[in-house]
Design an enzyme around this catalytic site. Structure first.
Site, PDB file in Angstrom:
ATOM      1  N   LYS A 189       3.288  -2.756  -7.145  1.00  0.00           N
ATOM      2  CA  LYS A 189       4.651  -2.515  -7.645  1.00  0.00           C
ATOM      3  C   LYS A 189       5.689  -3.276  -6.845  1.00  0.00           C
ATOM      4  O   LYS A 189       6.645  -3.795  -7.398  1.00  0.00           O
ATOM      5  CB  LYS A 189       4.970  -1.014  -7.578  1.00  0.00           C
ATOM      6  CG  LYS A 189       6.342  -0.646  -8.114  1.00  0.00           C
ATOM      7  CD  LYS A 189       6.498  -1.033  -9.577  1.00  0.00           C
ATOM      8  CE  LYS A 189       7.858  -0.738 -10.124  1.00  0.00           C
ATOM      9  NZ  LYS A 189       8.074  -1.271 -11.487  1.00  0.00           N
ATOM     10  N   GLU A 219      10.954 -13.527 -19.325  1.00  0.00           N
ATOM     11  CA  GLU A 219      10.581 -12.134 -19.032  1.00  0.00           C
ATOM     12  C   GLU A 219       9.570 -11.637 -20.050  1.00  0.00           C
ATOM     13  O   GLU A 219       8.606 -10.957 -19.700  1.00  0.00           O
ATOM     14  CB  GLU A 219      11.823 -11.253 -19.006  1.00  0.00           C
ATOM     15  CG  GLU A 219      11.547  -9.782 -18.812  1.00  0.00           C
ATOM     16  CD  GLU A 219      10.770  -9.465 -17.523  1.00  0.00           C
ATOM     17  OE1 GLU A 219      10.654 -10.344 -16.658  1.00  0.00           O
ATOM     18  OE2 GLU A 219      10.253  -8.345 -17.427  1.00  0.00           O
ATOM     19  N   HIS A 268       8.331 -32.229 -25.712  1.00  0.00           N
ATOM     20  CA  HIS A 268       8.121 -33.255 -24.670  1.00  0.00           C
ATOM     21  C   HIS A 268       6.786 -33.068 -23.979  1.00  0.00           C
ATOM     22  O   HIS A 268       6.666 -33.268 -22.775  1.00  0.00           O
ATOM     23  CB  HIS A 268       9.283 -33.201 -23.672  1.00  0.00           C
ATOM     24  CG  HIS A 268      10.600 -33.521 -24.295  1.00  0.00           C
ATOM     25  ND1 HIS A 268      10.987 -34.800 -24.636  1.00  0.00           N
ATOM     26  CD2 HIS A 268      11.600 -32.700 -24.711  1.00  0.00           C
ATOM     27  CE1 HIS A 268      12.179 -34.776 -25.194  1.00  0.00           C
ATOM     28  NE2 HIS A 268      12.582 -33.519 -25.260  1.00  0.00           N
ATOM     29  N   LYS A 324       5.945 -10.189 -18.890  1.00  0.00           N
ATOM     30  CA  LYS A 324       5.577  -8.809 -19.250  1.00  0.00           C
ATOM     31  C   LYS A 324       4.232  -8.789 -19.957  1.00  0.00           C
ATOM     32  O   LYS A 324       3.371  -7.978 -19.673  1.00  0.00           O
ATOM     33  CB  LYS A 324       6.662  -8.234 -20.156  1.00  0.00           C
ATOM     34  CG  LYS A 324       6.889  -6.773 -20.107  1.00  0.00           C
ATOM     35  CD  LYS A 324       7.011  -6.202 -18.706  1.00  0.00           C
ATOM     36  CE  LYS A 324       8.075  -6.847 -17.906  1.00  0.00           C
ATOM     37  NZ  LYS A 324       7.950  -6.921 -16.486  1.00  0.00           N
ATOM     38  N   CYS A 353       0.859  -1.187   0.000  1.00  0.00           N
ATOM     39  CA  CYS A 353       0.000   0.000   0.000  1.00  0.00           C
ATOM     40  C   CYS A 353       0.898   1.241   0.000  1.00  0.00           C
ATOM     41  O   CYS A 353       2.113   1.142   0.105  1.00  0.00           O
ATOM     42  CB  CYS A 353      -0.858   0.018   1.259  1.00  0.00           C
ATOM     43  SG  CYS A 353      -1.831  -1.468   1.499  1.00  0.00           S
ATOM     44  N   TRP A 392      -3.689  -1.900  -1.346  1.00  0.00           N
ATOM     45  CA  TRP A 392      -3.669  -3.156  -2.099  1.00  0.00           C
ATOM     46  C   TRP A 392      -4.087  -4.203  -1.076  1.00  0.00           C
ATOM     47  O   TRP A 392      -3.352  -4.494  -0.140  1.00  0.00           O
ATOM     48  CB  TRP A 392      -2.271  -3.444  -2.650  1.00  0.00           C
ATOM     49  CG  TRP A 392      -2.195  -4.711  -3.444  1.00  0.00           C
ATOM     50  CD1 TRP A 392      -2.733  -4.945  -4.686  1.00  0.00           C
ATOM     51  CD2 TRP A 392      -1.559  -5.931  -3.071  1.00  0.00           C
ATOM     52  NE1 TRP A 392      -2.455  -6.220  -5.101  1.00  0.00           N
ATOM     53  CE2 TRP A 392      -1.737  -6.855  -4.133  1.00  0.00           C
ATOM     54  CE3 TRP A 392      -0.844  -6.351  -1.955  1.00  0.00           C
ATOM     55  CZ2 TRP A 392      -1.233  -8.158  -4.099  1.00  0.00           C
ATOM     56  CZ3 TRP A 392      -0.327  -7.645  -1.917  1.00  0.00           C
ATOM     57  CH2 TRP A 392      -0.540  -8.530  -2.979  1.00  0.00           C
ATOM     58  N   ARG A 425       1.363   1.581  -5.959  1.00  0.00           N
ATOM     59  CA  ARG A 425       1.622   0.611  -4.877  1.00  0.00           C
ATOM     60  C   ARG A 425       0.354  -0.153  -4.480  1.00  0.00           C
ATOM     61  O   ARG A 425       0.408  -1.139  -3.761  1.00  0.00           O
ATOM     62  CB  ARG A 425       2.185   1.338  -3.659  1.00  0.00           C
ATOM     63  CG  ARG A 425       3.444   2.135  -3.906  1.00  0.00           C
ATOM     64  CD  ARG A 425       3.863   2.908  -2.684  1.00  0.00           C
ATOM     65  NE  ARG A 425       4.155   2.024  -1.575  1.00  0.00           N
ATOM     66  CZ  ARG A 425       5.332   1.400  -1.414  1.00  0.00           C
ATOM     67  NH1 ARG A 425       6.295   1.595  -2.295  1.00  0.00           N
ATOM     68  NH2 ARG A 425       5.546   0.594  -0.405  1.00  0.00           N
ATOM     69  N   GLU A 481       1.222  -9.927 -17.508  1.00  0.00           N
ATOM     70  CA  GLU A 481       0.869  -9.071 -16.372  1.00  0.00           C
ATOM     71  C   GLU A 481       0.156  -7.801 -16.807  1.00  0.00           C
ATOM     72  O   GLU A 481      -0.564  -7.215 -16.010  1.00  0.00           O
ATOM     73  CB  GLU A 481       2.069  -8.783 -15.495  1.00  0.00           C
ATOM     74  CG  GLU A 481       3.138  -7.924 -16.033  1.00  0.00           C
ATOM     75  CD  GLU A 481       4.218  -7.653 -14.971  1.00  0.00           C
ATOM     76  OE1 GLU A 481       5.368  -7.488 -15.368  1.00  0.00           O
ATOM     77  OE2 GLU A 481       3.913  -7.594 -13.779  1.00  0.00           O
ATOM     78  N   ASN A 529       1.089   0.305   5.932  1.00  0.00           N
ATOM     79  CA  ASN A 529       1.551  -0.521   4.816  1.00  0.00           C
ATOM     80  C   ASN A 529       2.305  -1.688   5.425  1.00  0.00           C
ATOM     81  O   ASN A 529       3.247  -1.491   6.176  1.00  0.00           O
ATOM     82  CB  ASN A 529       2.460   0.280   3.883  1.00  0.00           C
ATOM     83  CG  ASN A 529       3.093  -0.629   2.824  1.00  0.00           C
ATOM     84  OD1 ASN A 529       2.446  -1.572   2.365  1.00  0.00           O
ATOM     85  ND2 ASN A 529       4.344  -0.383   2.488  1.00  0.00           N
ATOM     86  N   GLY A 530       1.883  -2.912   5.112  1.00  0.00           N
ATOM     87  CA  GLY A 530       2.566  -4.093   5.638  1.00  0.00           C
ATOM     88  C   GLY A 530       1.534  -5.119   6.097  1.00  0.00           C
ATOM     89  O   GLY A 530       0.390  -5.103   5.657  1.00  0.00           O
TER      90      GLY A 530
HETATM   91  C1  AGP Z   1       7.670  -7.169 -12.801  1.00  0.00           C
HETATM   92  O1  AGP Z   1       7.069  -6.562 -13.957  1.00  0.00           O
HETATM   93  C2  AGP Z   1       6.660  -7.437 -11.743  1.00  0.00           C
HETATM   94  N1  AGP Z   1       5.992  -6.242 -11.384  1.00  0.00           N
HETATM   95  C3  AGP Z   1       7.228  -8.238 -10.583  1.00  0.00           C
HETATM   96  O2  AGP Z   1       7.511  -9.523 -11.075  1.00  0.00           O
HETATM   97  C4  AGP Z   1       8.503  -7.700  -9.909  1.00  0.00           C
HETATM   98  O3  AGP Z   1       9.604  -7.854 -10.777  1.00  0.00           O
HETATM   99  C5  AGP Z   1       8.746  -8.552  -8.652  1.00  0.00           C
HETATM  100  O4  AGP Z   1       7.663  -8.368  -7.775  1.00  0.00           O
HETATM  101  C6  AGP Z   1      10.061  -8.198  -7.934  1.00  0.00           C
HETATM  102  O5  AGP Z   1      10.000  -6.870  -7.493  1.00  0.00           O
HETATM  103  P1  AGP Z   1      11.372  -6.189  -6.965  1.00  0.00           P
HETATM  104  O6  AGP Z   1      12.316  -6.146  -8.140  1.00  0.00           O
HETATM  105  O7  AGP Z   1      10.968  -4.832  -6.483  1.00  0.00           O
HETATM  106  O8  AGP Z   1      11.899  -7.071  -5.864  1.00  0.00           O
END
Ligand code: AGP
Length: 636
Positions: free
Chosen positions: A631, A503, A526, A507, A2, A81, A27, A510, A107-108
């Site tokens: 994020k 990756e 396989h 990308k 958050c 969040w 966030r 998500e 936050n947490g």
């Molecule tokens: C990447 O596009 C994602 N948002 C997610 O996988 C991110 O890379 C992952 O949560 C790790 O975050 P960080 O690099 O802040 O540790």
């Protein structure tokens, strides 16, 4: 995770808090709220003014007429969040005590909140939400009534001793005008101060730098467990003693504030439609700055600590998500260039599998994290340190938890990354991997000075080649229209290309919500190839010369089963020389500028990121704030 924000000063607090929350919305964005002390200072302090709304922050802005309905110069706010409790107005923060005189944003996660909730309910407290956070405000209320004369910092300290878990808190008391309390443990928190020179001081607290940038560059990074008191006369820091139940003023230990060097525009959208598009365009410069820092800054372990690297016998890399994928590229590059074994682990797996680490003192553990706050990666760092393993953090956010606790840290100067889907920071992480490979190769005497110099020369030419690829955008935009209706998309590659395909797949899914899967090209037959049918899109990465014909065979296999093949390759010219036209086996070819095979993931990431972005836009989604995501995942 958050976003929390607080302001006390000489301006109206609500508009400032709402603007700050808008810069923290990446966030978490399923609900929002704020609490402001009423401006009228009467003998009986009025209850706090509170407003909450479900949905995006705009709903709260609309509901409070941009904050006009909550006048006052001292308040706190939150963008959520959801972790405990569905997104709803009741579960939105701030959470308020039963008498309306205490407000908390958090936050947490409070891990022992069930026990605390049961205890408070048994004492007659009526809970209004399903959240873990609400226990904090009721514990504060109970502590205030039990020790009305105690300093609030001491009361807060006594409550913190009851909490287990991670938290960054903003706390407002109706009977403490113009004062905000803040505290952090394992969750990010930055304290800003504005001194307008007329002895007027304003205090700001926020989860991340972008919320502070328009207001101040003078910041403090509070230590875990310290209680911060923000007033219009200045900012104080306190340490709580669990034995004597007293607080000690430790403000002097903080010295002067740190001055942020980021430009204020760094976190602004500018003329772009989305942050993700802006940050893709910033990726080449992020890589350039990362390379410059690693090659010329004498204060970083890549450059000076030859002793650290020379004694390294093996490397372990630990991360999550895209950072984990950057480590996979790092593994391929380091093993190819340095012949040093590299293990790559997902942080959430590593931390619970009771790892056996042979020769800990010769194992360099690299933890990679854009935010430096990812709970699993931070926990993995702490586990490594408890095992006596040297740790190197590769982090993008200054002053983050991981940066503060790793033995060595290398900052990837990508600047603030607002879009939830990482682009420029991922590229900077990959660039950092190459720096590690080159320095390690030199320190281990596997690379001669000439070989290293030649590789550095090629590597420093990569940012320009990345910029060239942004010119492919119109082609990628047209291709994205075709892919927007797909239900399944596959990404395949071998070696370095397989690492990148993971990756590319993440990308796309998500930000577009299309199911995408990365597969080692040689493994497809396989089993998974059974999913290929007429028109199934397959993105094939073909950039490794020594694997070229093997990968092309796999491409032909999926083509023969009806796949629609999109091929990203540096090899078109190689094939033409051999009389082979890639267009014979691929429906679309995206040519990539030639470079050293180890460096192609940096180059190929640009079209993959642009493709994901435009598919998201074609599906009328918000690429910056994808559903269910945040994020930085500061909870397990
Ligand atoms: C990447 O596009 C994602 N948002 C997610 O996988 C991110 O890379 C992952 O949560 C790790 O975050 P960080 O690099 O802040 O540790």
């Amino acid at each position: 995770m958050c976003g929390i924000m607080g302001y006390t000063g000489y301006e109206q607090a609500s508009p400032i808090i709402l603007e700050g929350l808008s810069r923290l919305e990446y966030r978490g964005y399923d609900s929002a709220g704020l609490a402001v002390q009423a401006p009228v200072k009467t003998t009986e302090p009025p209850p706090l003014q509170v407003a909450k709304a479900c949905g995006r922050l705009q709903a709260l802005i609309d509901k409070t007429r941009g904050g006009a309905d909550l006048p006052g110069s001292c308040g706190i706010g939150h963008t959520r969040w959801a972790t405990h409790g569905i997104p709803s107005k009741e579960n939105a923060h701030p959470h308020i005590s039963e008498d309306g005189c205490i407000a908390v944003v958090h936050n947490g996660i409070i891990e022992n909140h069930y026990d605390l909730r049961r205890e408070l309910i048994a004492e007659g407290v009526e809970f209004r939400s399903q959240t873990d956070t609400e226990v904090i405000v009721h514990l504060l209320s109970k502590a205030c009534s039990n020790a009305p004369e105690s300093e609030k910092a001491s009361i807060i300290g006594s409550v913190l001793t009851r909490l287990k878990g991670a938290y960054a808190l903003g706390i407002l008391f109706a009977d403490e005008p113009d004062i905000i309390y803040a505290v952090r443990r394992d969750s990010p928190l930055i304290i800003g101060c504005i001194n307008n020179g007329k002895q007027q001081i304003s205090g700001i607290m926020a989860s991340d730098i972008p919320a502070l940038l328009p207001l101040t560059r003078q910041v403090f990074y509070p230590e875990d467990g310290h209680i911060i008191k923000l007033t219009t006369q200045g900012i104080s820091f306190y340490a709580y003693n669990n034995d004597t139940h007293t607080v000690t003023n430790v403000t002097k230990s903080y010295g002067d504030p740190v001055t942020l060097t980021l430009s204020e525009n760094a976190a602004r959208l500018g003329h772009y439609k989305h942050f993700m598009r802006k940050e893709i365009e910033e990726a080449p410069q992020a890589v350039k700055r990362t390379l410059e820092s690693g090659l010329t800054d004498p204060d970083n372990p890549f450059f000076t600590d030859g002793a650290l690297l020379a004694s390294v016998q093996n490397i372990r890399m630990i991360a999550c998500g895209s950072a984990y994928h950057a480590c996979l590229v790092g593994k391929a590059a380091i093993e190819s260039l340095c012949r040093v074994p590299v293990e790559v682990e997902i942080a959430s797996e590593f931390r619970y599998r009771e790892p056996v680490i042979p020769h800990p003192s010769h194992t360099l553990t690299v933890l990679v994290s854009q935010s430096g706050e990812t709970a699993d990666t931070v926990a993995a760092l702490r586990l490594c340190k408890s095992m006596g393993i040297p740790t190197l953090g590769i982090v993008n956010v200054q002053g983050s938890t991981l940066a503060g606790e790793a033995d060595h840290v290398f900052y990837t100067p990508a600047g603030p990354e607002i879009a939830v889907a990482t682009t420029k920071a991922y590229c900077a992480q990959v660039a950092a991997m190459y720096l590690l490979a080159l320095q390690l190769g030199r320190a281990k005497k596997v690379l001669s000075a000439d070989e290293q110099e030649k590789l550095i020369r090629e590597l420093t030419s990569v940012p320009e080649k990345m910029e060239q690829l942004i010119s492919l955008e119109s082609d990628l935009c047209r291709l994205s229209q075709e892919l927007a209706s797909a239900r399944h998309i596959f990404f395949i590659g071998r070696g370095m290309d397989h690492a990148l395909s993971m990756e590319g797949s993440l990308k796309l899914k998500e930000v577009s919500y299309i199911h995408a899967e990365a597969y080692a090209a040689g493994e497809l037959k396989h089993g998974t190839i059974s999913l290929i049918q007429d028109g199934t899109p397959v993105v094939a990465l073909v950039t490794q010369p020594h694997l070229l014909h093997k990968t092309l065979s796999n491409v032909a296999e999926v083509k023969a089963r009806g796949a629609y093949v999109i091929c990203l390759t540096t090899a078109e010219n190689i094939l033409r020389e051999g009389g082979l036209a890639l267009s014979d086996v691929a429906d679309r070819v995206i040519p990539l500028p030639a470079t050293h095979p180890c460096f192609t993931p940096l180059i190929a990431s640009v079209p993959l990121q642009l493709l994901a972005y435009h598919v998201s836009v074609a599906r009328t989604l918000d690429p910056d704030k994808p559903r269910n995501l945040a994020k930085s995942v500061t909870v397990e």
